[in-house]
Design a protein around this motif. Structure first.
Motif, mmCIF file in Angstrom:
data_model
loop_
_atom_site.group_PDB
_atom_site.id
_atom_site.type_symbol
_atom_site.label_atom_id
_atom_site.label_comp_id
_atom_site.label_asym_id
_atom_site.label_seq_id
_atom_site.Cartn_x
_atom_site.Cartn_y
_atom_site.Cartn_z
ATOM 1 N N ILE A 8 0.820 -1.215 0.000
ATOM 2 C CA ILE A 8 0.000 0.000 0.000
ATOM 3 C C ILE A 8 0.851 1.263 0.000
ATOM 4 C CG2 ILE A 8 -2.045 -0.984 1.053
ATOM 5 C CD1 ILE A 8 -1.008 -0.191 3.733
ATOM 6 N N TYR A 9 2.055 1.188 0.509
ATOM 7 C CA TYR A 9 2.904 2.361 0.542
ATOM 8 C C TYR A 9 3.380 2.744 -0.861
ATOM 9 C CZ TYR A 9 3.162 1.277 5.506
ATOM 10 O OH TYR A 9 2.866 1.010 6.804
ATOM 11 N N ALA A 72 -10.478 10.217 -0.667
ATOM 12 C CA ALA A 72 -10.252 10.825 0.644
ATOM 13 C C ALA A 72 -10.406 9.784 1.754
ATOM 14 C CB ALA A 72 -11.225 11.980 0.854
ATOM 15 N N HIS A 73 -11.438 8.922 1.617
ATOM 16 C CA HIS A 73 -11.595 7.823 2.580
ATOM 17 C C HIS A 73 -10.321 6.976 2.630
ATOM 18 C CE1 HIS A 73 -15.972 8.598 2.434
ATOM 19 N NE2 HIS A 73 -16.044 7.851 3.533
ATOM 20 N N TYR A 74 -9.833 6.638 1.447
ATOM 21 C CA TYR A 74 -8.687 5.723 1.372
ATOM 22 C C TYR A 74 -7.451 6.339 2.022
ATOM 23 C CZ TYR A 74 -4.912 2.849 -0.403
ATOM 24 O OH TYR A 74 -3.808 2.052 -0.490
ATOM 25 N N TYR A 75 -7.134 7.597 1.675
ATOM 26 C CA TYR A 75 -5.921 8.199 2.206
ATOM 27 C C TYR A 75 -6.045 8.523 3.682
ATOM 28 C CZ TYR A 75 -3.794 8.335 -2.369
ATOM 29 O OH TYR A 75 -3.240 7.971 -3.563
ATOM 30 N N ASP A 107 -10.205 -2.586 -4.878
ATOM 31 C CA ASP A 107 -9.267 -3.636 -4.481
ATOM 32 C C ASP A 107 -8.136 -3.103 -3.622
ATOM 33 O OD1 ASP A 107 -10.705 -5.613 -5.700
ATOM 34 O OD2 ASP A 107 -9.457 -5.718 -7.500
ATOM 35 N N GLU A 108 -7.720 -1.834 -3.879
ATOM 36 C CA GLU A 108 -6.692 -1.230 -3.030
ATOM 37 C C GLU A 108 -7.196 -1.110 -1.594
ATOM 38 O OE1 GLU A 108 -3.725 -0.633 -3.865
ATOM 39 O OE2 GLU A 108 -3.621 -0.276 -6.016
ATOM 40 N N ALA A 109 -8.453 -0.701 -1.453
ATOM 41 C CA ALA A 109 -9.035 -0.557 -0.118
ATOM 42 C C ALA A 109 -9.184 -1.904 0.569
ATOM 43 C CB ALA A 109 -10.388 0.147 -0.226
ATOM 44 N N SER A 134 -10.008 -8.828 -6.877
ATOM 45 C CA SER A 134 -10.076 -9.420 -8.217
ATOM 46 C C SER A 134 -8.914 -9.006 -9.116
ATOM 47 C CB SER A 134 -11.394 -9.039 -8.898
ATOM 48 O OG SER A 134 -11.529 -7.628 -8.982
ATOM 49 N N ASP A 135 -8.297 -7.857 -8.876
ATOM 50 C CA ASP A 135 -7.191 -7.404 -9.708
ATOM 51 C C ASP A 135 -6.011 -8.370 -9.556
ATOM 52 O OD1 ASP A 135 -4.563 -5.970 -10.168
ATOM 53 O OD2 ASP A 135 -5.935 -4.406 -10.841
ATOM 54 N N PRO A 136 -5.503 -8.966 -10.653
ATOM 55 C CA PRO A 136 -4.455 -9.989 -10.548
ATOM 56 C C PRO A 136 -3.186 -9.511 -9.851
ATOM 57 C CG PRO A 136 -5.423 -9.996 -12.746
ATOM 58 C CD PRO A 136 -5.967 -8.786 -12.055
ATOM 59 N N LYS A 137 -2.770 -8.273 -10.139
ATOM 60 C CA LYS A 137 -1.538 -7.775 -9.524
ATOM 61 C C LYS A 137 -1.711 -7.600 -8.026
ATOM 62 C CE LYS A 137 0.225 -5.396 -13.644
ATOM 63 N NZ LYS A 137 0.661 -4.108 -14.212
ATOM 64 N N ILE A 138 -2.832 -7.022 -7.638
ATOM 65 C CA ILE A 138 -3.080 -6.832 -6.205
ATOM 66 C C ILE A 138 -3.324 -8.172 -5.530
ATOM 67 C CG2 ILE A 138 -4.512 -5.656 -4.500
ATOM 68 C CD1 ILE A 138 -5.142 -3.558 -6.621
ATOM 69 N N LYS A 139 -3.951 -9.091 -6.260
ATOM 70 C CA LYS A 139 -4.209 -10.421 -5.720
ATOM 71 C C LYS A 139 -2.908 -11.127 -5.369
ATOM 72 C CE LYS A 139 -7.164 -13.767 -4.826
ATOM 73 N NZ LYS A 139 -8.225 -13.598 -3.794
#
Length: 600
Positions: A8-9, A72-75, A107-109, A134-139
Motif C-alpha cells: 500500500i505504501y 479521501a476515505h482511502y488516504y 481492491d486497493e481498499a 479481483s485485480d491480478p496484480k493486487i491479488k
C-alpha cells in the motif's frame, strides 16, 4: 510492520495520478482539490506530524461526497494505519466499502482492510477482505500478505479454526501443515497435516517461526526442471524436508480399528517422527511431509511435479514398483536422496545413484551367510538348500545357490519344501558324491547324511521347526543357516534353537537388552500406548541415520568412506553404504544363554 511488507505504501503516486487524470476532476472546486492534493502529499512524505492535519482535511472532503470522496476515505485510512490507529483505519475503510462498493480502485481498499484486520488479529475478516480482491496484480500481493501474517501465528487451534472457516485457502493449509510439523505430536493433528499435504503440497522451507526464510532461485534452469523451480542447495544446512510416500489409505482410516493391513506404514511413520524429535535435540531440524501414495503412477507423477515438492531433500518410499520407478527418476534428476525402507531387491539401486536400500539385498544376505559358513568352518563343502512358498524365499535360495557355486561348494539338494515335517523329509533327496564310494548313489531315508550345512529360506514361521524335525527324520548332520522369519520366537521353545547348530539370518535383529532399545520402547509406549513393532524401529533408525548424514555431508553424498553409522544408539544393527547403495550390514544370530546374540 515495515513498508517492505505492505504494498500500500507504493500506490500513493499511482492513485494521485489517477485522480488528476479523471474526467470528473473538472467538477471538483479548485480550493477543495488544492487541499486534497496537499493532504495526500503530506501523507506521501511520511512526516508523522502532518498526519493529523491531513486527516482533518480528508475527512471534510470525504463527508461532502463527490468524485474525491472515495479517495479521501482511502488516504485518511492510510494515514491512520501509519499512525497504528487500527480501529480508526478499519472504521473508515468499512465506510468506504459500504458507501462506494463500485469504486474502481476498491481492491486497493480491500488490501488495506485485510492488512489492518491482520494487525488486529481479526484473521477471518482479513481473509474475507483479501479473497474478495479481483485485480491480478493486487491479488498476488494479497497472497504474499496472507503468507506473512499466517506465518506469525503460533496458536495451533487458531490455525485449525481458520482452516475450517477457509478450507480452500492454500496459504491457511500450508501454514497449518508447517505449524503441525514444527510442533505437533497428536495423531489426529498429524493425520490432518497428511491430508492437507496431499491437497496443497509442501510448505516453503522454514528455519523457525514466526520469521520465514525463503530460498532464492537461481537464474539458470537445469535440465529436467521447469522455469521458476528452486535451485537446490547441496551444502549441509540446519533443516531438511522429508517426503514420506507410504500407502496410508487415509480414506479408509478408522481410528477405532486396532489392526490394519497397512499398519506397518503407520508404525514406520511413528518411528520416523520419534527420530525427528531425536534429531531436533541434536540441532537438526527435519520437516516431515506425509503423502498417501498407493500403486498409482499418475498420482505419483502429479505429486512430484508439484512446485512445492521441489523443496524435498529426502524421499522415503514409495513402496510400489511403478511409483518407485517414477520417484527414483525424479530423485536422480534433482539430486534428491530416495530411501527404500523395506525392499531387498538390488535392482532398485542399480544405476540409481540417489536411491538406497535401508535393508540388505537378498544377494548381500546370501554373501554374508556364505562368509559365516567359511568363518566358522562348517565341516565339508556339501550343502543342501531349501526354500518356502513365497517368491522372496525362492529368490534368496537362488542367490545363495549362486554364491556357493562361485565358491565351489557342492549343492546336493535344492528344492522347495512345505507342509508337515514328514512331507519335508520325504521331499529331501540327497545325491551326487555324498560318499567317496557311492558317488552317484541315491541316499535312502535311513542313510546318515553328513553335510557342511543346510540353508533354509522361508517366510512362514511354522516352517523352521518342521525343517529341523525333517532333518532329524532324515538323519542329516550339520549346521543349519535359516532365515529368522522361519521361526516364531514367542511360540517356539528354547529347545528349538539349541538342539542343533542353528544360525539365523536376521536383518531386523534387535537386542532388547541394550539401553537405546529400552529407552525407545519406553518412550514409544508412553506416546502410542503400545509396544513398538519392528517397523517402528526400522523407521526410527533410517530417519536418524539419513538425517545425520544430510546434516554432515549434504546431498548428494560425496564422502562414501564415511557413509556408515558410527554410533551405537541405533535400535537395529546400523548402516554401511561405503561399498554400494544397499546396506552392507547383515546380522546373523545364534541362541546363547537364553537369548539371541550376534555372531558376525
Amino acid at each position: 510492520m515495515t513498508g517492505k511488507i505492505y504494498r500500500i505504501y507504493l500506490v500513493l503516486i499511482g492513485l494521485l495520478w489517477l485522480v488528476n487524470q479523471s474526467t470528473a476532476i473538472a467538477q471538483v472546486p479548485a480550493d477543495q482539490l488544492k487541499r486534497y492534493k496537499a493532504a495526500v502529499q503530506s501523507i506521501q512524505s511520511g512526516q508523522t506530524g502532518d498526519y493529523e492535519r491531513a486527516k482533518f482535511e480528508l475527512n471534510a472532503i470525504a463527508q461532502k461526497g463527490g468524485p474525491l470522496a472515495p479517495y479521501a476515505h482511502y488516504y485518511y485510512s492510510l494515514a491512520a494505519f501509519r499512525q497504528k490507529n487500527f480501529n480508526q483505519t478499519r472504521l473508515m475503510l468499512k465506510q468506504l466499502t459500504t458507501r462506494f462498493p463500485d469504486w474502481r480502485k476498491l481492491d486497493e481498499a480491500l488490501y488495506l482492510l485485510g492488512a489492518v484486520n491482520a494487525e488486529m488479529n481479526q484473521f477471518e475478516d482479513a481473509l474475507d477482505a483479501l479473497q474478495t480482491i479481483s485485480d491480478p496484480k493486487i491479488k498476488a500481493d494479497a497472497v504474499r500478505l496472507e503468507q506473512y501474517f499466517l506465518s506469525r501465528l503460533t496458536d495451533l487451534e487458531r490455525l485449525k479454526q481458520l482452516n475450517r472457516a477457509f478450507p480452500n485457502n492454500r496459504n491457511v493449509g500450508l501454514a497449518l501443515i508447517d505449524l503441525i510439523q514444527q510442533t505437533g505430536s497428536d495423531k489426529d493433528d498429524l493425520e490432518l497435516s497428511d491430508r492437507l499435504t496431499n491437497r496443497f503440497g509442501v510448505p516453503p522451507a522454514r528455519t523457525s517461526r514466526p520469521a520465514a526464510s525463503t530460498t532464492s532461485t537461481a537464474g539458470t534452469v537445469r535440465p529436467g526442471t521447469s522455469p521458476g523451480q528452486p535451485s537446490r542447495n547441496t551444502r549441509p544446512k540446519g533443516y531438511y524436508n522429508v517426503a514420506v510416500m507410504f500407502p496410508f489409505r487415509l480414506d479408509e482410516f478408522n481410528a477405532d480399528k486396532r489392526v490394519r493391513g497397512n499398519q506397518y506404514a503407520f508404525d514406520m511413520y511413528n518411528g520416523i517422527k520419534m527420530a525427528r524429535a531425536k534429531l531436533q535435540e541434536e540441532g537438526i531440524t527435519v520437516n516431515l511431509f506425509a503423502y498417501d501414495v498407493e500403486n498409482d503412477p499418475n498420482r505419483t507423477l502429479e505429486l512430484i511435479n508439484s512446485p512445492a515438492f521441489a523443496q524435498t531433500d529426502l524421499i522415503i518410499g514409495p513402496l510400489y514398483v511403478e511409483p518407485n520407478r517414477i520417484a527414483s527418476a525424479y530423485a536422480n534428476q534433482n539430486n534428491i536422496l530416495l530411501l527404500n525402507p523395506l525392499a531387498t531387491s538390488s535392482e532398485l539401486v542399480t544405476s540409481q545413484p540417489m536411491s538406497f536400500l535401508a535393508q540388505p539385498s537378498l544377494a548381500r544376505q546370501a554373501q554374508k551367510a556364505a562368509e559365516l559358513a567359511r568363518q566358522v568352518g562348517l565341516g565339508n563343502r556339501r550343502v543342501a538348500i531349501y526354500y518356502g512358498s513365497s517368491r522372496k524365499d525362492s529368490l534368496l535360495a537362488q542367490a545363495y545357490q549362486a554364491e556357493l557355486t562361485r565358491q565351489n561348494y557342492q549343492i546336493v539338494d535344492f528344492k522347495k519344501i512345505s507342509g508337515s515335517s514328514q512331507a519335508m523329509a520325504d521331499a529331501m533327496s540327497f545325491t551326487a558324491n555324498l560318499t567317496a564310494t557311492r558317488s552317484a548313489e541315491a541316499v535312502t531315508p535311513t542313510t546318515n547324511v553328513a553335510l557342511s550345512h543346510v540353508f533354509f529360506a522361508s517366510s512362514n514361521d511354522d516352517d523352521g521347526p518342521r525343517l529341523l524335525e525333517a532333518l532329524s527324520r532324515r538323519r542329516v548332520s550339520g549346521a543349519v543357516i535359516a532365515t529368522s522369519t522361519a521361526f516364531d520366537f514367542y511360540r517356539n521353545s528354547a529347545s528349538t534353537f539349541t538342539r542343533r547348530n542353528l544360525y539365523l539370518l536376521y536383518p531386523d535383529f534387535i537386542d532388547s537388552t541394550r539401553e537405546p532399545v529400552i529407552t525407545f520402547q519406553e518412550q514409544y509406549l508412553a506416546k502410542r500406548n503400545t509396544i513398538p513393532s519392528v517397523f517402528a524401529s526400522v523407521g526410527y533408525d533410517m530417519m536418524l541415520f539419513f538425517g545425520r548424514q544430510l546434516a554432515k555431508n549434504g546431498a548428494p553424498f560425496r564422502n562414501r568412506a564415511s557413509f556408515r553409522s558410527d554410533t551405537d544408539d541405533y535400535l537395529l544393527s546400523g548402516f554401511d553404504y561405503t561399498q554400494s547403495n544397499e546396506n552392507q550390514i547383515v546380522p546373523i544370530v545364534q541362541y546363547e544363554d537364553g537369548r539371541f546374540v550376534k555372531v558376525n
